[in-house]
Design a protein around this motif. Structure first.
Motif, PDB file in Angstrom:
ATOM      1  N   VAL A  83     -14.074  20.499 -14.307  1.00  0.00           N
ATOM      2  CA  VAL A  83     -13.026  19.706 -14.960  1.00  0.00           C
ATOM      3  C   VAL A  83     -13.728  18.907 -16.039  1.00  0.00           C
ATOM      4  CG1 VAL A  83     -11.566  17.650 -14.671  1.00  0.00           C
ATOM      5  CG2 VAL A  83     -11.407  19.537 -13.048  1.00  0.00           C
ATOM      6  N   VAL A 125      -4.807  19.913 -12.964  1.00  0.00           N
ATOM      7  CA  VAL A 125      -5.225  18.517 -13.077  1.00  0.00           C
ATOM      8  C   VAL A 125      -3.978  17.692 -13.364  1.00  0.00           C
ATOM      9  CG1 VAL A 125      -7.672  18.523 -13.728  1.00  0.00           C
ATOM     10  CG2 VAL A 125      -5.955  19.124 -15.441  1.00  0.00           C
ATOM     11  N   VAL A 127      -7.258  16.655  -8.816  1.00  0.00           N
ATOM     12  CA  VAL A 127      -7.762  17.984  -9.173  1.00  0.00           C
ATOM     13  C   VAL A 127      -7.511  18.922  -7.996  1.00  0.00           C
ATOM     14  CG1 VAL A 127      -9.836  19.306  -9.777  1.00  0.00           C
ATOM     15  CG2 VAL A 127      -9.597  16.933 -10.582  1.00  0.00           C
TER      16      VAL A 127
END
Length: 312
Positions: free
Chosen positions: A246, A275, A286
């Motif tokens: 991420v 997300v 997440v």
């Protein structure tokens, strides 16, 4: 991304589950080609409607702001975007009824995500498709119009709108209004070309222009993007990728696309699907292929730390 809800009534995988603005309704959608609407009361939910109209798996549902009435958008593998509306019953004892009020058939492949713009921008819906295009539908003068443009050559997986004000606006007396004329229409997209791109509406060209690509991006498909909804002192965009990371980008002036910098890369053990920011804008959820959801928060020094893990 795929999940099952106990007693959901769906016959196949659920791909999305979204609460409305007031948290009183839940819409779910599934590979069984249907959308289900539940009334939520505390921890109880009661199925009130099943919407049928798609010819393929339904990937995404999105509620419009209540100022536009009770509108729900859905997007599917069948390449269509449906907009559904609930109308109140003719008499107090009559139940409200759902109807399909508009169908967009302009995409030639799966439509992977739909997202409503902030209500200040009007009744506007962005649609991301595997055909590489993004379309933006707008209800104006009693009819639906659209623009469509090429966004990511190999396919668009996700779209997320910027809040309509400017960073730090909540701290300012004028709400940041003096800094701009009218709400800016701005969003970010993630694609199968591994890129996260920024778009802005141009009144000159009457279309959305690509104003930048976020630097130091992913090495595999971008599955989801999320622009933080709150006007904190900085703007945040998070992206989730097949590359098991991420990335969180920040900007103090999103009107200047070159100011975005990569603030943090979070490493995971599984491919990542979604997300999502909290409404206060400072906690990031997440979720990925290992069925775990983790929550992350930035500390005062700008470091991101995991604050919670939820396993199914």
């Amino acid at each position: 991304m795929a999940q099952t809800i106990k007693d959901s009534g769906h016959d196949d995988m659920i791909h999305d589950a979204v609460l409305d603005y007031y948290g009183r309704r839940l819409a779910t959608c599934s590979s069984d080609k249907t959308i289900k609407i539940f009334e939520v009361d505390g921890d109880q939910h009661r199925l009130t409607e099943t919407l049928k109209g798609h010819d393929g798996a339904v990937w995404c549902v999105s509620w419009a702001h209540p100022k536009f009435g009770t509108l729900l958008a859905s997007s599917s593998y069948d390449g269509r975007v449906h907009i559904w509306r609930e109308s109140p019953g003719q008499t107090p004892s009559q139940a409200p009824t759902w109807s399909l009020v508009f169908t967009s058939t302009i995409h030639t492949a799966s439509v992977n995500m739909v997202a409503w713009a902030p209500p200040e921008a009007g009744c506007v819906l962005a649609c991301a498709s595997s055909d590489g295009n993004v379309s933006v539908l707008e209800f104006r003068d009693n009819q639906w119009g659209h623009t469509i443009f090429q966004a990511h050559g190999v396919g668009v997986n996700a779209v997320s709108w910027a809040p309509s004000g400017v960073p730090g606006a909540t701290m300012r007396k004028d709400g940041g209004a003096a800094a701009q004329q009218g709400p800016v229409r701005r969003f970010t997209t993630g694609g199968s070309d591994n890129q996260v791109k920024l778009w802005e509406y141009s009144s000159q060209t009457q279309n959305y222009e690509n104003v930048g690509t976020l630097p130091n991006g992913h090495s595999d498909w971008v599955r989801d993007v999320a622009w933080s909804p709150t006007l904190l002192t900085k703007s945040y965009i998070a992206s989730a990728s097949q590359d098991k990371t991420v990335r969180i980008w920040t900007s103090v002036n999103p009107a200047e696309p070159s100011t975005w910098t990569l603030g943090k890369t979070l490493q995971f053990d599984a491919v990542l699907w979604r997300v999502s920011w909290s409404l206060s804008g400072n906690i990031l959820a997440v979720s990925g292929g290992d069925n775990k959801v983790t929550l992350w928060k930035e500390d005062l020094k700008g470091e991101w730390a995991q604050v919670k893990e939820i396993t199914e």
